[in-house]
Design a protein around this motif. Structure first.
Motif, PDB file in Angstrom:
ATOM      1  N   THR A  91       0.826  -1.200   0.000  1.00 42.14           N
ATOM      2  CA  THR A  91       0.000   0.000   0.000  1.00 42.14           C
ATOM      3  C   THR A  91       0.865   1.257   0.000  1.00 42.14           C
ATOM      4  N   TYR A  92       0.309   2.335  -0.560  1.00 37.43           N
ATOM      5  CA  TYR A  92       0.964   3.629  -0.427  1.00 37.43           C
ATOM      6  C   TYR A  92      -0.080   4.726  -0.334  1.00 37.43           C
ATOM      7  N   CYS A  93       0.353   5.848   0.219  1.00 38.10           N
ATOM      8  CA  CYS A  93      -0.487   7.027   0.356  1.00 38.10           C
ATOM      9  C   CYS A  93       0.371   8.234  -0.027  1.00 38.10           C
ATOM     10  N   TRP A  94       0.170   9.378   0.635  1.00 38.81           N
ATOM     11  CA  TRP A  94       0.888  10.604   0.283  1.00 38.81           C
ATOM     12  C   TRP A  94       2.373  10.551   0.606  1.00 38.81           C
ATOM     13  N   GLY A  95       2.729  10.254   1.845  1.00 36.49           N
ATOM     14  CA  GLY A  95       4.137  10.288   2.210  1.00 36.49           C
ATOM     15  C   GLY A  95       4.342  10.070   3.685  1.00 36.49           C
ATOM     16  N   PRO A  96       5.532  10.390   4.164  1.00 39.19           N
ATOM     17  CA  PRO A  96       5.877  10.123   5.560  1.00 39.19           C
ATOM     18  C   PRO A  96       4.988  10.850   6.563  1.00 39.19           C
ATOM     19  N   GLY A  97       4.378  11.936   6.171  1.00 35.33           N
ATOM     20  CA  GLY A  97       3.518  12.681   7.090  1.00 35.33           C
ATOM     21  C   GLY A  97       2.085  12.193   7.095  1.00 35.33           C
ATOM     22  N   CYS A  98       1.814  11.103   6.414  1.00 30.69           N
ATOM     23  CA  CYS A  98       0.451  10.576   6.288  1.00 30.69           C
ATOM     24  C   CYS A  98       0.449   9.104   6.686  1.00 30.69           C
ATOM     25  N   ASP A  99      -0.534   8.708   7.482  1.00 29.78           N
ATOM     26  CA  ASP A  99      -0.603   7.298   7.868  1.00 29.78           C
ATOM     27  C   ASP A  99      -1.676   6.528   7.102  1.00 29.78           C
ATOM     28  N   GLY A 100      -2.114   7.084   5.971  1.00 33.57           N
ATOM     29  CA  GLY A 100      -3.141   6.415   5.157  1.00 33.57           C
ATOM     30  C   GLY A 100      -2.711   5.037   4.676  1.00 33.57           C
ATOM     31  N   ALA A 101      -1.460   4.892   4.250  1.00 38.85           N
ATOM     32  CA  ALA A 101      -0.984   3.589   3.789  1.00 38.85           C
ATOM     33  C   ALA A 101      -0.936   2.595   4.940  1.00 38.85           C
ATOM     34  N   GLY A 121       5.740   6.871   0.408  1.00 41.56           N
ATOM     35  CA  GLY A 121       4.548   7.175  -0.367  1.00 41.56           C
ATOM     36  C   GLY A 121       4.847   7.797  -1.716  1.00 41.56           C
ATOM     37  N   ILE A 122       3.814   8.386  -2.293  1.00 38.81           N
ATOM     38  CA  ILE A 122       3.988   8.992  -3.611  1.00 38.81           C
ATOM     39  C   ILE A 122       4.947  10.174  -3.560  1.00 38.81           C
ATOM     40  N   GLU A 123       5.045  10.829  -2.398  1.00 39.08           N
ATOM     41  CA  GLU A 123       5.986  11.941  -2.284  1.00 39.08           C
ATOM     42  C   GLU A 123       7.397  11.499  -2.631  1.00 39.08           C
ATOM     43  N   TYR A 124       7.877  10.427  -2.013  1.00 36.02           N
ATOM     44  CA  TYR A 124       9.237   9.983  -2.272  1.00 36.02           C
ATOM     45  C   TYR A 124       9.348   9.269  -3.616  1.00 36.02           C
ATOM     46  N   TRP A 125       8.274   8.690  -4.093  1.00 35.89           N
ATOM     47  CA  TRP A 125       8.256   8.132  -5.449  1.00 35.89           C
ATOM     48  C   TRP A 125       8.599   9.244  -6.446  1.00 35.89           C
ATOM     49  N   ILE A 126       7.918  10.367  -6.299  1.00 38.08           N
ATOM     50  CA  ILE A 126       8.148  11.510  -7.190  1.00 38.08           C
ATOM     51  C   ILE A 126       9.526  12.119  -6.937  1.00 38.08           C
ATOM     52  N   ARG A 127       9.890  12.282  -5.665  1.00 39.57           N
ATOM     53  CA  ARG A 127      11.179  12.899  -5.340  1.00 39.57           C
ATOM     54  C   ARG A 127      12.358  12.074  -5.839  1.00 39.57           C
ATOM     55  N   GLU A 128      12.183  10.764  -5.970  1.00 39.79           N
ATOM     56  CA  GLU A 128      13.268   9.928  -6.499  1.00 39.79           C
ATOM     57  C   GLU A 128      13.271   9.880  -8.022  1.00 39.79           C
ATOM     58  N   GLY A 129      12.355  10.618  -8.649  1.00 43.54           N
ATOM     59  CA  GLY A 129      12.351  10.743 -10.096  1.00 43.54           C
ATOM     60  C   GLY A 129      11.642   9.645 -10.845  1.00 43.54           C
ATOM     61  N   PHE A 130      10.801   8.880 -10.167  1.00 42.80           N
ATOM     62  CA  PHE A 130      10.080   7.806 -10.831  1.00 42.80           C
ATOM     63  C   PHE A 130       8.822   8.351 -11.513  1.00 42.80           C
ATOM     64  N   PRO A 131       8.315   7.674 -12.543  1.00 43.28           N
ATOM     65  CA  PRO A 131       7.187   8.200 -13.304  1.00 43.28           C
ATOM     66  C   PRO A 131       5.870   8.146 -12.533  1.00 43.28           C
ATOM     67  N   VAL A 132       5.006   9.108 -12.849  1.00 37.14           N
ATOM     68  CA  VAL A 132       3.649   9.122 -12.321  1.00 37.14           C
ATOM     69  C   VAL A 132       2.681   9.299 -13.478  1.00 37.14           C
ATOM     70  N   GLU A 133       1.505   8.724 -13.304  1.00 38.96           N
ATOM     71  CA  GLU A 133       0.455   8.895 -14.293  1.00 38.96           C
ATOM     72  C   GLU A 133      -0.412  10.064 -13.868  1.00 38.96           C
ATOM     73  N   GLU A 134      -0.572  11.019 -14.780  1.00 40.18           N
ATOM     74  CA  GLU A 134      -1.381  12.202 -14.542  1.00 40.18           C
ATOM     75  C   GLU A 134      -2.490  12.248 -15.584  1.00 40.18           C
TER      76      GLU A 134
END
Length: 157
Positions: A91-101, A121-134
């Motif tokens: 599971t994943y959610c927003w990031g380290p500041g969120c406990d949704g995941a 979460g998606i924050e570090y996914w994006i920060r590490e330069g991985f692709p996102v679907e928009e």
């Protein structure tokens, strides 16, 4: 008279090695990092289903390509029809500041699924330069040099 200085980091001493090993092994059984999840998704058979536990607006804004959208609140009603109990869930959610995941992982585990949480979460996914679907397709931003090595695919840790 000499006073012994105690490092602030060691005011509480490290656990005995066997206890530390058990703790860290357990932690790794509950969590996966974004780099490992990305590498697995790039393979022919990642061995798990990645679940985005955020709401509709967040999902529409950007999500990991190939992730399944299953908001935390919908897991009790929808997980059995969308997930295979033989396939682990991450599971994943927003990031380290969120406990949704974490809440999503708990809900899935209570239903009998084998589950881990993608830390960062998606924050570090994006920060590490991985692709996102928009909305307009797949996008990729430059890696943040504070979270990922410049010019490398992963941290190699």
């Amino acid at each position: 008279m000499t006073t012994h200085h105690i490092s602030p980091a060691l005011r509480v001493p490290p656990a005995p090695p066997a206890e530390a090993a058990a703790f860290f092994a357990a932690r790794l059984s509950f969590q996966a990092d974004v780099s490992d999840v990305h590498a697995a998704l790039e393979s022919d058979d990642p061995g798990f289903v990645l679940v985005d536990s955020r709401g509709e607006e967040a999902w529409a804004q950007a999500h990991v390509p190939g992730a399944l959208h299953l908001p935390t609140a919908a897991i009790p009603e929808r997980a059995a029809s969308l997930l295979d109990p033989a396939v682990p869930v991450i599971t994943y959610c927003w990031g380290p500041g969120c406990d949704g995941a974490t809440r999503a992982a708990l809900a899935a585990a209570r239903l009998g699924f084998h589950v881990k949480e993608m830390i960062g979460g998606i924050e570090y996914w994006i920060r590490e330069g991985f692709p996102v679907e928009e909305a307009n397709g797949v996008a990729r931003r430059a890696a943040d040099p504070l979270t990922a090595p410049v010019g490398a695919v992963h941290c190699a840790c």
